[in-house]
Design an enzyme around this catalytic site. Structure first.
Site, PDB file in Angstrom:
ATOM      1  N   SER A  52       4.341   2.249  -1.933  1.00  0.00           N
ATOM      2  CA  SER A  52       5.248   3.348  -2.270  1.00  0.00           C
ATOM      3  C   SER A  52       6.554   3.269  -1.478  1.00  0.00           C
ATOM      4  O   SER A  52       7.525   3.958  -1.808  1.00  0.00           O
ATOM      5  CB  SER A  52       4.575   4.701  -2.017  1.00  0.00           C
ATOM      6  OG  SER A  52       4.269   4.874  -0.642  1.00  0.00           O
ATOM      7  N   HIS A  53       6.580   2.429  -0.430  1.00  0.00           N
ATOM      8  CA  HIS A  53       7.800   2.249   0.346  1.00  0.00           C
ATOM      9  C   HIS A  53       8.258   0.798   0.365  1.00  0.00           C
ATOM     10  O   HIS A  53       9.120   0.423   1.159  1.00  0.00           O
ATOM     11  CB  HIS A  53       7.594   2.739   1.785  1.00  0.00           C
ATOM     12  CG  HIS A  53       7.458   4.226   1.883  1.00  0.00           C
ATOM     13  ND1 HIS A  53       6.255   4.865   1.706  1.00  0.00           N
ATOM     14  CD2 HIS A  53       8.368   5.190   2.104  1.00  0.00           C
ATOM     15  CE1 HIS A  53       6.430   6.170   1.845  1.00  0.00           C
ATOM     16  NE2 HIS A  53       7.700   6.397   2.079  1.00  0.00           N
ATOM     17  N   ASP A 193       4.030   8.160  -3.570  1.00  0.00           N
ATOM     18  CA  ASP A 193       2.726   7.971  -4.202  1.00  0.00           C
ATOM     19  C   ASP A 193       2.604   8.817  -5.464  1.00  0.00           C
ATOM     20  O   ASP A 193       1.948   8.418  -6.436  1.00  0.00           O
ATOM     21  CB  ASP A 193       1.604   8.307  -3.225  1.00  0.00           C
ATOM     22  CG  ASP A 193       1.452   7.262  -2.130  1.00  0.00           C
ATOM     23  OD1 ASP A 193       1.763   6.082  -2.390  1.00  0.00           O
ATOM     24  OD2 ASP A 193       1.045   7.632  -1.009  1.00  0.00           O
TER      25      ASP A 193
END
Length: 341
Positions: A52-53, A193
């Site tokens: 998610s990053h 997320d």
């Protein structure tokens, strides 16, 4: 109905991925040192399985730079305010280059005084927070960081969103072991997320968020489209989120999560807020015993039945990536190449 096709997974050497991300960011408006700092952060997250990053964030960086919302060429201004206090004006740019600019002075002060604080304001943070603190633990230091983000979380007992996801990251050395590191949102789930679940058409577990009418929902799209996330742990997570607002915004001079308006910059994704980092030199109190005491704690946690330490999954993913390359889908890789070229 046929099942949707799944893009195959490919493996890319870390240095190659980092160079590709840096080329993208420079092409879309970042100065070389800014692009290097962001590319390393993003590639590290992808390498360690924090998707998610990872490369998921790159289109957001690109659209934000194109919108004029963030200054990709900002030069951080470091101020030495007190024996244990450093302040950085990020110049409307990203927080990671500001941290890099202040880091030597911050470490020098922490080693001299035993503790030092870095206050970053006028900054954007759009990445995982653990890469900011883990390198301090690699040097035998203890580090704690907080950063606030855009309004998307309803405080416990309130009626509308006010806080950001407001993560907290911590890192400490551990003898004969990888550093103890955790990075957690004070919301029930990280915003990235939720975005990934929405893109994949997946439902969320109960208790993550509410829809635009304030009703509980497991639909990530309902949370993103007028709804909001909830704090983790009810009033306890809400109190921690409030603390992050005070430390990352009120103390640094950065914006609270609700104090900026990006409506005039279509495509903007990066919160314009603040960040606080506290670095402690444990040798001042315990000599070299702190890392050994950390290891004793880890050993006892494992004897008590704990099967996975915080951050352990990232280290396992990192080991695989070092041998085989960083995992991403073929579709992601081709999308990155298109942005670079």
């Amino acid at each position: 109905m046929s099942a949707p096709s799944v893009s195959p997974v490919v493996r890319v050497p870390f240095a190659e991925l980092q160079a590709l991300l840096q080329r993208i960011l420079q092409r879309h408006g970042c100065a070389e040192p800014v692009a290097a700092a962001l590319a390393y952060n993003c590639a590290s997250a992808q390498r360690d399985g924090a998707h998610s990053h990872g490369v998921f964030r790159i289109p957001g960086y690109v659209s934000t730079l194109a919108s004029g919302w963030v200054n990709g060429r900002a030069e951080p201004q470091v101020s030495d305010l007190a024996p244990g206090y450093v302040r950085v004006d990020a110049g409307g740019g990203f927080a990671q280059p500001a941290l890099a600019a202040a880091r030597p002075l911050l470490v020098e002060k922490a080693r001299k005084a035993g503790i030092a604080v870095l206050a970053i304001h006028n900054s954007h943070h759009f990445a995982a927070l653990w890469p900011d603190v883990e390198p301090f633990a690699d040097e035998g230091l203890v580090a704690l960081s907080v950063v606030n983000s855009m309004t998307c979380v309803v405080p416990h007992g309130a009626r509308k969103p006010l806080f950001g996801t407001n993560p907290i990251a911590f890192a400490a050395p551990c003898a004969g072991h990888d550093p103890i590191v955790f990075d957690m949102a004070t919301s029930a789930m990280a915003h990235g997320d939720v975005q990934i679940a929405a893109r994949a058409g997946e439902q969320l577990p109960p208790g993550m968020g509410v829809d635009a009418q304030g009703q509980p929902t497991c639909d990530p799209k309902a949370i993103l489209e007028g709804g909001a996330l909830l704090p983790f742990g009810g009033h306890k997570g809400s109190a921690l989120s409030m603390m992050v607002e005070l430390l990352a915004a009120a103390l640094t001079g950065g914006h609270f999560s609700w104090e900026f308006d990006w409506s005039g910059h279509p495509g903007a994704k990066t919160p314009w807020t603040g960040q606080l980092i506290i670095v402690i030199d444990p040798t001042k109190a315990e000599g070299q015993r702190f890392a050994q005491r950390s290891r004793a704690l880890v050993d006892h946690m494992q004897e008590a039945g704990l099967t996975r330490m915080p951050g352990e999954r990232r280290y396992r993913e990192r080991e695989v990536a070092q041998r085989e390359g960083v995992a991403l889908t073929e579709q992601e890789l081709q999308g990155l190449k298109a942005l670079a070229d």
